[in-house]
Design a protein around this motif. Structure first.
Motif, mmCIF file in Angstrom:
data_model
loop_
_atom_site.group_PDB
_atom_site.id
_atom_site.type_symbol
_atom_site.label_atom_id
_atom_site.label_comp_id
_atom_site.label_asym_id
_atom_site.label_seq_id
_atom_site.Cartn_x
_atom_site.Cartn_y
_atom_site.Cartn_z
ATOM 1 N N CYS A 1 42.556 48.252 25.822
ATOM 2 C CA CYS A 1 43.651 47.621 25.986
ATOM 3 C C CYS A 1 43.475 46.376 27.036
ATOM 4 C CB CYS A 1 44.786 48.312 26.718
ATOM 5 S SG CYS A 1 45.293 50.126 25.593
ATOM 6 N N VAL B 1 45.980 45.758 21.970
ATOM 7 C CA VAL B 1 44.935 46.831 21.752
ATOM 8 C C VAL B 1 43.956 46.201 20.927
ATOM 9 C CG1 VAL B 1 44.460 49.297 20.891
ATOM 10 C CG2 VAL B 1 46.609 48.705 22.100
ATOM 11 N N GLN C 1 50.886 47.907 23.326
ATOM 12 C CA GLN C 1 51.242 49.234 24.402
ATOM 13 C C GLN C 1 51.450 48.667 25.602
ATOM 14 O OE1 GLN C 1 48.063 52.235 24.965
ATOM 15 N NE2 GLN C 1 49.755 53.697 24.364
ATOM 16 N N ALA D 1 50.208 45.114 26.808
ATOM 17 C CA ALA D 1 48.754 45.153 26.439
ATOM 18 C C ALA D 1 48.496 45.129 25.044
ATOM 19 C CB ALA D 1 47.790 45.970 27.058
#
Length: 275
Positions: free
Chosen positions: A88, A38, A33, A36
């Motif tokens: 994250c 997760v 995301q 990043a």
């Protein structure tokens, strides 16, 4: 070379496979995301494919085996909240919060996500593409054109002159940060020619004695950084202000703020200067 983002950094935990090797189920998810990775916060590892995470912006794609478990890639919208129990971790953080294996897996996932996003349509006729069986290539059913994941080669070089090194600075780097001359390979060039041209263009310095040291996969979004050392033939600097805000000689015992250790730039400085 054992550096972050190179396959060796995955410590045999990950086996890359083609999407059509999907066994029909996923046991874990490689979730990205906005740059990043997760993670399952409690376990500090990839989330299980148990329905707790929201859907991605496109269908999940099988990428291989993580610790022997089938793993699919999922890209979340930047506006989506992963939910409680997930954390994250920026892949390009100056001080990474991920171990070498997870950091490298996140980088690989980022490269594959970039490829999937940019290869959905044929570059020849614009039709939707499909996977080439047994690979990550994409084929156009309309015109039969094929494409495969593109990796852009870049040369990066540590230039020495006696007990000094040539370092450069860009405007978007952290305050006081300097690094090495680097640039993309032009059509018709070999890597050594790229080194000579980039150093000349960015700083006005002439070099020879070019020696290969090693390379690093660089998933931002999809480069291969090829590292060299070289000897300076000239000393006067002429800064290319269209690319740099500064370039100067530094004594090896009085260096400025340097790139993080996850980069081949820092490896070249640490490895070569200690000799």
């Amino acid at each position: 070379m054992h550096l972050p983002f190179n396959r060796s950094a995955l410590k045999s935990r990950f086996c890359l496979q083609s999407p059509d090797a999907d066994p029909g189920r996923a046991e874990c998810l490689l979730v990205l995301q906005r740059g990043a990775l997760v993670l399952d916060e409690a376990r500090g590892d990839l989330p299980a494919a148990d329905g707790r995470l929201p859907a991605g912006v496109a269908p999940d794609v099988h990428v291989g085996l993580w610790d022997g478990r089938p793993c699919r890639l999922r890209v979340l919208s930047g506006k989506t909240d992963p939910g409680n129990g997930f954390s994250c971790h920026r892949i390009n953080a100056v001080e990474p919060t991920l171990g070498l294996d997870l950091l490298s897996l996140g980088g690989l996932g980022q490269q594959m996500a970039h490829w999937l996003k940019t290869s959905r349509c044929c570059s020849q006729c614009g039709a939707a593409t499909v996977f080439v069986p047994g690979s990550w290539g994409r084929r156009c059913p309309a015109c039969d054109a094929e494409r495969y994941p593109a990796v852009a080669p870049c040369a990066i070089v540590l230039v020495r002159r006696g007990n000094r090194v040539l370092l450069t600075r860009k405007s978007n780097w952290p305050a006081g940060r300097y690094s090495l001359v680097a640039g993309f390979v032009d059509p018709g060039e070999c890597l050594e020619e790229t080194v000579v041209r980039e150093v000349r263009e960015e700083t006005g310095v002439e070099v020879d004695g070019i020696r290969y040291i090693g390379s690093q996969s660089w998933p931002f979004p999809s480069q291969l950084m090829v590292g060299f050392v070289a000897k300076a033939l000239t000393e006067d600097i002429r800064v290319d202000t269209s690319e740099l805000v500064d370039a100067r000689w530094f004594r090896v015992d009085d260096l400025p703020d340097l790139p993080p250790k996850r980069s081949i730039a820092r490896y070249l400085l640490d490895h070569c200067l200690e000799k």
